[in-house]
Structures are given as C-alpha cells and as structure tokens.
Write a protein that holds these residues in place. Structure first.
Motif, short mmCIF file in Angstrom:
data_model
loop_
_atom_site.label_atom_id
_atom_site.label_comp_id
_atom_site.label_asym_id
_atom_site.label_seq_id
_atom_site.Cartn_x
_atom_site.Cartn_y
_atom_site.Cartn_z
N ARG A 207 -6.55 -43.33 -51.02
CA ARG A 207 -5.46 -42.92 -51.90
C ARG A 207 -5.12 -41.44 -51.71
O ARG A 207 -3.97 -41.04 -51.82
CB ARG A 207 -5.84 -43.17 -53.36
CG ARG A 207 -5.91 -44.65 -53.73
CD ARG A 207 -6.25 -44.82 -55.19
NE ARG A 207 -6.29 -46.22 -55.58
CZ ARG A 207 -6.57 -46.65 -56.81
NH1 ARG A 207 -6.83 -45.77 -57.76
NH2 ARG A 207 -6.58 -47.94 -57.08
N ALA A 208 -6.15 -40.65 -51.45
CA ALA A 208 -5.95 -39.20 -51.29
C ALA A 208 -5.60 -38.82 -49.86
O ALA A 208 -5.18 -37.69 -49.62
CB ALA A 208 -7.20 -38.45 -51.74
N HIS A 209 -5.78 -39.74 -48.91
CA HIS A 209 -5.51 -39.43 -47.50
C HIS A 209 -4.61 -40.52 -46.92
O HIS A 209 -5.08 -41.55 -46.45
CB HIS A 209 -6.81 -39.33 -46.70
CG HIS A 209 -7.70 -38.21 -47.13
ND1 HIS A 209 -8.57 -38.32 -48.21
CD2 HIS A 209 -7.86 -36.95 -46.63
CE1 HIS A 209 -9.22 -37.17 -48.35
NE2 HIS A 209 -8.82 -36.34 -47.41
N LYS A 210 -3.32 -40.31 -47.00
CA LYS A 210 -2.33 -41.24 -46.46
C LYS A 210 -1.46 -40.49 -45.45
O LYS A 210 -1.33 -39.27 -45.52
CB LYS A 210 -1.45 -41.80 -47.59
CG LYS A 210 -2.21 -42.64 -48.58
CD LYS A 210 -1.25 -43.17 -49.64
CE LYS A 210 -1.99 -44.04 -50.66
NZ LYS A 210 -1.08 -44.52 -51.71
N PRO A 211 -0.84 -41.24 -44.54
CA PRO A 211 -0.89 -42.69 -44.34
C PRO A 211 -2.21 -43.13 -43.70
O PRO A 211 -3.00 -42.32 -43.23
CB PRO A 211 0.28 -42.94 -43.40
CG PRO A 211 0.44 -41.66 -42.63
CD PRO A 211 0.09 -40.58 -43.61
N TYR A 212 -2.41 -44.46 -43.69
CA TYR A 212 -3.60 -45.04 -43.08
C TYR A 212 -3.37 -45.20 -41.57
O TYR A 212 -2.24 -45.35 -41.12
CB TYR A 212 -3.89 -46.42 -43.67
CG TYR A 212 -4.50 -46.38 -45.06
CD1 TYR A 212 -3.79 -45.86 -46.15
CD2 TYR A 212 -5.76 -46.89 -45.29
CE1 TYR A 212 -4.34 -45.85 -47.42
CE2 TYR A 212 -6.32 -46.89 -46.57
CZ TYR A 212 -5.60 -46.36 -47.63
OH TYR A 212 -6.15 -46.35 -48.88
N LYS A 213 -4.46 -45.18 -40.81
CA LYS A 213 -4.34 -45.43 -39.38
C LYS A 213 -5.26 -46.58 -38.98
O LYS A 213 -6.27 -46.85 -39.65
CB LYS A 213 -4.66 -44.19 -38.56
CG LYS A 213 -6.12 -43.75 -38.58
CD LYS A 213 -6.34 -42.55 -37.65
CE LYS A 213 -7.80 -42.11 -37.64
NZ LYS A 213 -8.03 -40.95 -36.74
N VAL A 214 -4.89 -47.24 -37.89
CA VAL A 214 -5.68 -48.36 -37.37
C VAL A 214 -6.04 -48.05 -35.92
O VAL A 214 -5.17 -47.70 -35.11
CB VAL A 214 -4.89 -49.68 -37.43
CG1 VAL A 214 -5.61 -50.77 -36.66
CG2 VAL A 214 -4.69 -50.11 -38.87
N GLU A 215 -7.33 -48.17 -35.59
CA GLU A 215 -7.81 -48.01 -34.23
C GLU A 215 -8.52 -49.28 -33.79
O GLU A 215 -9.11 -49.99 -34.62
CB GLU A 215 -8.78 -46.83 -34.14
CG GLU A 215 -8.16 -45.49 -34.51
CD GLU A 215 -9.21 -44.41 -34.69
OE1 GLU A 215 -9.92 -44.44 -35.73
OE2 GLU A 215 -9.35 -43.56 -33.78
#
Length: 289
Positions: A207-215
């Motif tokens: 919630r505090a670190h957006k956006p999310y990333k996908v690896e």
C-alpha cells in the motif's frame, strides 16, 4: 454541461456520504477536459459490450434520479462494490426512492452506476434502478473496485493533471472496505510452499509502495515483466494471462485452468521472513474470453 451541472459536480465539494463523496471525485476526473478519458474508461470496464458505442454528446450526472437523456439502444446498470454478490431483499421492501449514484450518457447509450464502498450491492436498489430504465430485463454488470482501478490504470494520457488525479484516486482504494475473511489464506490460494527452484513470479509492492511490479524468475535469472500494476490481484491476473499466452515456451506443466502458478510476494521494507510464497490455479485469475 451547463453552469448548474458544473457547480453540482465540483471535485473540491465535500459530499456528506462517503459513497457520494468518492463517486463525485471519480466522475469529476472522468468529466475533466470534456470527458477526455471517459471513452477509454468505459471500454476498459465493458470490453466488447462497448464496441458499438458512439462516444459523442457525452454527459455525466451525479445523484440524479431519472436518466437525463431519452432512451437509447444500449442501456446498462453497473453495480460496483468490494464484492459482486448482492444483499437479498424482501418483495415488500420499497426502494422506489432510490437515487442512482451516477449516469453516464452518450449518443446511443445510457449507463446507470450504483457504487458501494463496503460489503455488497443491494439487490433491492438494483431492481428499483431497472424500473428507472423502464426495463425489467435491463442487463446488470456487477464489478468490483479492482475492475474500476484496472480500467483507470490502463488509461493512456499525456495530461499531467489527469495523471496526478488518477494516481491520487488509486490511493483512495484503501478506504473502500471489503469484509475480511474470518481466517486463513484467500480462497484462491492452494498452498504456500517455497518453490524458488521452480519457475515463479515475484510480486513486489505494498500500500505504501506503488505501483506493483512483476518479475519472472527461473534458474537464477530474473526478468522484469511489468512495473505499473495497482495491486496483488491485478498482478496475479497479469501473471495468469502471461502464462496462458506463453504456455508453450515456459518450463511448466500446462493443465488449463488447473495449471499451478507460484508467486513470491515482497513488500519493500518488510522483514524478509514476512514475505510469502503462494501457489494458485491459473483459472482463479484468468478466464479465456
């Protein structure tokens, strides 16, 4: 829109009820610069349903009981809540005074919106809204706030004001309260075993670190796939679609909807022991159209 309508829908004007307040903010964003991003938003929500929509003569109205335009060939009711299922109602219950949260109209379509920021939809309200369209068989499209946020996240715009407004609206989602499951893992998760030696996907964000990333990780090699997702659910939907589209080239045993996916969820700044491994079935997040 005429002057009166502009005054009634002011992004800085506080509305007394939370749902009214957040609806007003969203509609003001969609109304910005003569509805600049509105067609993208509707297409993102409706996909093929919107193929024949004519995006001219657009208008947005909030807290208006009756449709502000005449009947159109395409008319839908949108019910948006943390959960798609609705609260049942008694046939004796009178919902005739129910007022839709918003109307979005175009040359050949009218869309009625009912928003809930907690729990589920009220089926009594939905039935009353059908009567407002004079169509007892009016199609109801039930969505969650994840669907709304995904549609907004996929909007392409070079307008810095819009980008700023959209990013701030994403942050509001924490205020849309869903009922928490009593205990245990989400129902989509089938296990939480460490599978670092197999193909897996790393989801990083919070919630505090957006956006999310996908690896994607395999045999010690990590590849970044996306870095602009709005949450874990959106990340898993992307992973499921990616696996489906690339199933022939990935080192997995593909079993259709039963295909098992491994992910490792990382929250920046959190102790590593609190990060979690998860296994889930492809069909839980991806449905072939």
């Amino acid at each position: 829109m005429n002057g009166k309508e502009v005054n009634e829908m002011n992004i800085f004007q506080y509305q007394g009820q939370e749902e009214d307040h957040y609806t007003n903010i969203l509609m003001c964003i969609l109304d910005y610069k003569d509805q600049l991003i509105l067609p993208q938003f509707i297409k993102g929500l409706m996909a093929d349903y919107a193929n024949d929509f004519q995006f001219s003569n657009l208008s947005i109205n909030v807290r208006t009981k009756y449709c502000p335009q005449q009947s159109k060939p395409y008319e839908y009711i949108f019910g948006i809540a943390p959960y798609k299922s609705g609260v049942t109602h008694s046939d004796l219950e009178d919902n005739s005074g129910s007022i839709p949260d918003a109307w979005i109209c175009g040359s050949n379509f009218n869309l009625l919106f009912e928003f809930k920021i907690r729990g589920t939809l009220d089926e009594g309200q939905i039935s009353a809204h059908k009567r407002l369209l004079n169509k007892e068989d009016a199609q109801v499209i039930r969505l969650t706030w994840d669907n709304v946020m995904e549609s907004l996240a996929n909007i392409k715009t070079n307008d810095f004001v819009l980008q700023y407004l959209l990013q701030n609206f994403f942050d509001l989602k924490n205020k849309f309260k869903s009922k928490r499951r009593s205990s245990g893992m989400p129902k989509e998760i089938i296990s939480n075993i460490n599978r670092k030696n197999e193909l897996h996907f790393i989801i990083t964000g919070s919630r505090a670190h957006k956006p999310y990333k996908v690896e994607m990780a395999f045999n010690g090699i990590t590849e970044l796939l996306r870095n602009d997702l709005i949450g874990i659910t959106a990340a898993r939907r992307y992973i499921a679609e990616y696996v489906y589209l690339n199933k022939d080239s990935l080192p997995i045993t593909y079993e259709g909807d039963s295909t098992e996916i491994n992910d490792y969820c990382v929250a920046p700044g959190r102790a590593e022991k609190k990060n979690s491994w998860n296994q889930w079935r492809l069909g839980a997040y991806f449905k072939k159209s």
